[in-house]
Design an enzyme around this catalytic site. Structure first.
Site, PDB file in Angstrom:
ATOM      1  N   HIS A  23       0.847  -1.091  -0.010  1.00 21.86           N
ATOM      2  CA  HIS A  23       0.067   0.035  -0.114  1.00 21.86           C
ATOM      3  C   HIS A  23       0.876   1.033  -0.002  1.00 21.86           C
ATOM      4  O   HIS A  23       1.507   1.607   1.062  1.00 21.86           O
ATOM      5  CB  HIS A  23      -0.866   0.052   1.153  1.00 21.86           C
ATOM      6  CG  HIS A  23      -1.922   1.024   1.255  1.00 21.86           C
ATOM      7  ND1 HIS A  23      -3.433   0.696   1.525  1.00 21.86           N
ATOM      8  CD2 HIS A  23      -1.957   2.241   0.978  1.00 21.86           C
ATOM      9  CE1 HIS A  23      -4.190   1.891   1.327  1.00 21.86           C
ATOM     10  NE2 HIS A  23      -3.179   2.761   1.059  1.00 21.86           N
ATOM     11  N   HIS A  25       1.157   5.113  -2.380  1.00 24.85           N
ATOM     12  CA  HIS A  25       0.444   5.734  -3.203  1.00 24.85           C
ATOM     13  C   HIS A  25       1.660   6.607  -4.298  1.00 24.85           C
ATOM     14  O   HIS A  25       2.591   7.300  -3.692  1.00 24.85           O
ATOM     15  CB  HIS A  25      -0.392   6.973  -3.130  1.00 24.85           C
ATOM     16  CG  HIS A  25      -1.657   6.416  -2.239  1.00 24.85           C
ATOM     17  ND1 HIS A  25      -2.725   6.358  -2.918  1.00 24.85           N
ATOM     18  CD2 HIS A  25      -1.969   5.721  -1.148  1.00 24.85           C
ATOM     19  CE1 HIS A  25      -3.676   5.867  -1.981  1.00 24.85           C
ATOM     20  NE2 HIS A  25      -3.099   5.495  -0.942  1.00 24.85           N
ATOM     21  N   ASP A  27       1.517   9.228  -6.200  1.00 24.20           N
ATOM     22  CA  ASP A  27       1.168  10.380  -5.989  1.00 24.20           C
ATOM     23  C   ASP A  27       1.513  11.103  -4.519  1.00 24.20           C
ATOM     24  O   ASP A  27       1.373  12.114  -4.160  1.00 24.20           O
ATOM     25  CB  ASP A  27       0.065  11.123  -6.629  1.00 24.20           C
ATOM     26  CG  ASP A  27      -1.223  10.618  -6.028  1.00 24.20           C
ATOM     27  OD1 ASP A  27      -1.301   9.212  -5.617  1.00 24.20           O
ATOM     28  OD2 ASP A  27      -2.376  10.941  -6.157  1.00 24.20           O
ATOM     29  N   GLY A 185      -9.653   8.011  -1.821  1.00 22.83           N
ATOM     30  CA  GLY A 185     -10.290   9.279  -1.600  1.00 22.83           C
ATOM     31  C   GLY A 185     -11.105   9.426  -0.125  1.00 22.83           C
ATOM     32  O   GLY A 185     -11.247   8.558   0.556  1.00 22.83           O
ATOM     33  N   HIS A 212      -9.831   1.016  -0.023  1.00 25.81           N
ATOM     34  CA  HIS A 212      -9.538   1.583   1.288  1.00 25.81           C
ATOM     35  C   HIS A 212     -11.011   1.561   2.151  1.00 25.81           C
ATOM     36  O   HIS A 212     -11.831   2.333   1.931  1.00 25.81           O
ATOM     37  CB  HIS A 212      -9.254   3.076   0.715  1.00 25.81           C
ATOM     38  CG  HIS A 212      -7.991   3.269   0.396  1.00 25.81           C
ATOM     39  ND1 HIS A 212      -7.371   3.227  -0.815  1.00 25.81           N
ATOM     40  CD2 HIS A 212      -7.157   4.029   0.950  1.00 25.81           C
ATOM     41  CE1 HIS A 212      -6.027   3.560  -0.756  1.00 25.81           C
ATOM     42  NE2 HIS A 212      -5.823   4.136   0.205  1.00 25.81           N
ATOM     43  N   GLU A 215     -10.586   3.406   7.706  1.00 27.79           N
ATOM     44  CA  GLU A 215      -9.693   4.152   7.896  1.00 27.79           C
ATOM     45  C   GLU A 215     -10.067   5.483   8.564  1.00 27.79           C
ATOM     46  O   GLU A 215      -9.940   5.589   9.907  1.00 27.79           O
ATOM     47  CB  GLU A 215      -8.718   4.758   6.567  1.00 27.79           C
ATOM     48  CG  GLU A 215      -7.934   5.907   6.937  1.00 27.79           C
ATOM     49  CD  GLU A 215      -7.287   6.441   5.632  1.00 27.79           C
ATOM     50  OE1 GLU A 215      -7.709   6.199   4.487  1.00 27.79           O
ATOM     51  OE2 GLU A 215      -6.051   6.849   5.816  1.00 27.79           O
ATOM     52  N   ASP A 304       1.832   3.866   2.945  1.00 27.77           N
ATOM     53  CA  ASP A 304       0.819   4.728   2.450  1.00 27.77           C
ATOM     54  C   ASP A 304       1.416   6.045   1.454  1.00 27.77           C
ATOM     55  O   ASP A 304       1.357   5.870   0.318  1.00 27.77           O
ATOM     56  CB  ASP A 304      -0.013   5.635   3.364  1.00 27.77           C
ATOM     57  CG  ASP A 304      -1.571   5.577   3.006  1.00 27.77           C
ATOM     58  OD1 ASP A 304      -1.974   5.436   2.122  1.00 27.77           O
ATOM     59  OD2 ASP A 304      -2.337   6.411   3.767  1.00 27.77           O
TER      60      ASP A 304
HETATM   61  O1  LIG Z   1      -4.833   7.072   3.141  1.00 34.65           O
HETATM   62  C1  LIG Z   1      -5.462   7.395   2.151  1.00 34.65           C
HETATM   63  N1  LIG Z   1      -6.982   7.377   2.290  1.00 34.65           N
HETATM   64  C2  LIG Z   1      -8.022   7.512   0.971  1.00 34.65           C
HETATM   65  N2  LIG Z   1      -7.324   7.848  -0.138  1.00 34.65           N
HETATM   66  C3  LIG Z   1      -6.105   8.253  -0.142  1.00 34.65           C
HETATM   67  C4  LIG Z   1      -5.154   8.141   1.032  1.00 34.65           C
HETATM   68  N3  LIG Z   1      -3.796   8.365   0.458  1.00 34.65           N
HETATM   69  C5  LIG Z   1      -3.987   8.914  -0.837  1.00 34.65           C
HETATM   70  N4  LIG Z   1      -5.296   8.778  -1.037  1.00 34.65           N
HETATM   71  C6  LIG Z   1      -5.716   9.261  -2.465  1.00 34.65           C
HETATM   72  O2  LIG Z   1      -5.426   8.378  -3.494  1.00 34.65           O
HETATM   73  C7  LIG Z   1      -5.239   8.984  -4.667  1.00 34.65           C
HETATM   74  C8  LIG Z   1      -4.657   8.083  -5.655  1.00 34.65           C
HETATM   75  O3  LIG Z   1      -3.315   7.652  -5.260  1.00 34.65           O
HETATM   76  C9  LIG Z   1      -4.475  10.162  -4.119  1.00 34.65           C
HETATM   77  O4  LIG Z   1      -4.475  11.388  -5.122  1.00 34.65           O
HETATM   78  C10 LIG Z   1      -5.302  10.647  -2.782  1.00 34.65           C
HETATM   79  O5  LIG Z   1      -6.371  11.403  -3.129  1.00 34.65           O
HETATM   80 ZN   LIG Z   2      -3.934   4.757   0.852  1.00 35.31          ZN
END
Ligand SMILES: O=c1[nH]cnc2c1ncn2[C@@H]1O[C@H](CO)[C@@H](O)[C@H]1O
Ligand SMILES: [Zn+2]
Length: 384
Positions: A23, A25, A27, A185, A212, A215, A304
């Site tokens: 997990h 991201h 970005d 998101g 997701h 959380e 994350d």
């Molecule tokens: O911890 C999280 N929980 C929910 N959404 C997330 C988390 N971290 C990032 N993103 C979302 O996932 C998109 C794509 O990678 C990111 O742009 C962010 O908006």
């Molecule tokens: Zn995430």
């Protein structure tokens, strides 16, 4: 006489230990210096800081907001500079390099293709740029003496309405670098069942997905993700703790949902540092990972967003060894759990576990046997 020292690993051993990341991201993991350079090249003037170190601090502080919604606002800047093939390629290559440098041997890295279309790329061009970048990063890592494999997970944004389209994209690029699908998101107000068509499509295609859930929002979200949507894994899932009662005498009682998650060996993609920032846990020592590991849930450790949390897989493990006294055996357990839960074929997972992960830990665990003492032969009394 030499005796075995406890296997609590130091920072150097943690970094050298083979690690598996499910997990992360794309970005949320850029190098601050890369953001500054890409912003300058693209004429993006909205960065809150233009000096790399200060920008890194800004992301960590801005993400330290106590709410998932505020945390997610910081992604506007990273997505803004990831809109061309070159930028996506570079970010993906550097991601693979950075993970390899940190001792990660297998990673599944996710991003939402729909967030990278503002300069005219198609969804397919986005996926191909990132895949090519990962391959380049794997090559550079190998040239530096590291081995890593990186698979992509395609994320759909839960507030948007493109999940089916992104699921189809994930299916099209299956075996071509994409290993699964995810939704991310803001959680509250956007239940996973909004995207049931995407999940049903993927199930019919025998494809894999994580969601997701659990959380920022609790048990109903986890329940929907598993029992309505059929998720293979839970992104975070940390709130499953709400279905576990610990009595004063230490007795533990699992509710129906927590029992299901444990009995079915549903992988939990836990991300301790991220949870501290969004308010899902108060400290590392109080993070539910301690109890969940003790109760033998299928727990995995993840980053994350390395940029927003100023973290790495090694740092997550350092924090956990400090808080819970985890040993190399615990680290291996988390790592094997993660590798078992990956979305690549079973024979590849098994080979990773038996031929990469276990030998790596065996090597580290046997180091004490060969440790040189600093006393010269014949001298007595002086112990190093
Ligand atoms: O911890 C999280 N929980 C929910 N959404 C997330 C988390 N971290 C990032 N993103 C979302 O996932 C998109 C794509 O990678 C990111 O742009 C962010 O908006
Ligand atoms: Zn995430």
């Amino acid at each position: 006489m030499m005796s075995q020292t406890p296997n609590v690993p130091g920072p150097d051993q943690i970094r050298r230990a083979p690690k598996v990341l499910l997990h992360d991201h794309l970005d949320g993991g850029l190098r601050p210096g890369t953001i500054v350079e890409l912003a300058a090249a693209r004429g993006y003037a909205a960065l809150p800081e233009t000096e790399a170190d200060k920008l890194g601090v800004w992301f960590r502080e801005a993400a330290d907001s106590g709410s998932l919604e505020r945390y997610l606002e910081t992604f506007a800047h990273t997505c803004a500079v990831m809109q061309t093939r070159d930028a996506l390629f570079r970010v993906a290559a550097e991601c693979a390099e950075d993970l390899a440098e940190d001792g990660v041997v297998y990673a599944e890295v996710r991003y939402a293709p729909e967030q990278h279309l503002t300069a005219g790329l198609t969804l397919e061009e986005v996926v191909e740029a990132v895949n090519d970048g990962f391959r380049e990063g794997e090559r550079r890592a190998r040239a530096n003496g590291h081995r890593i494999r990186v698979g992509a997970l395609l994320t759909a944004m839960r507030h948007a309405a493109r999940a089916l389209e992104i699921a189809e994209l994930a299916n099209r690029y299956r075996d071509l670098g994409v290993v699964g699908f995810d939704i991310a998101g803001a959680e509250a107000g956007y239940p996973p069942t909004r995207h049931l068509d995407a999940f049903e499509y993927l199930k019919r295609e025998n494809n894999h997905f994580t969601i997701h859930a659990g959380e920022a929002f609790g048990l109903p979200s986890i329940w929907q993700a598993l029992q309505w949507c059929g998720a293979d894994r839970l992104g975070h899932g940390v709130r499953i703790i709400d279905d576990i009662e610990v009595a004063d005498d230490g007795g533990v009682k699992l509710g129906r949902l927590a029992s299901y998650v444990r009995d079915k060996r549903i992988p939990l993609e836990l991300c301790p540092s991220s949870n501290l920032q969004t308010g899902a846990a108060a400290s590392y020592a109080e993070h539910p990972i301690g109890l969940l590991r003790k109760l033998h849930f299928r727990v995995t450790v993840n980053t994350d967003n390395r940029l927003m949390s100023g973290t790495s897989m090694s740092r997550e493990f350092e924090k956990l060894t400090e808080a819970f006294g985890y040993t190399l055996d615990d680290m291996q357990w988390f790592t094997v759990n993660a590798m078992k839960s990956a979305f690549i074929p079973f024979d590849e997972r098994l080979a990773m576990i038996n031929d990469v992960v276990k030998p790596g830990y065996a090597e580290l665990k046997s180091e004490w046997l060969f440790r040189q003492t600093s006393t010269t032969s014949g001298s007595s009394g002086a112990s190093a």
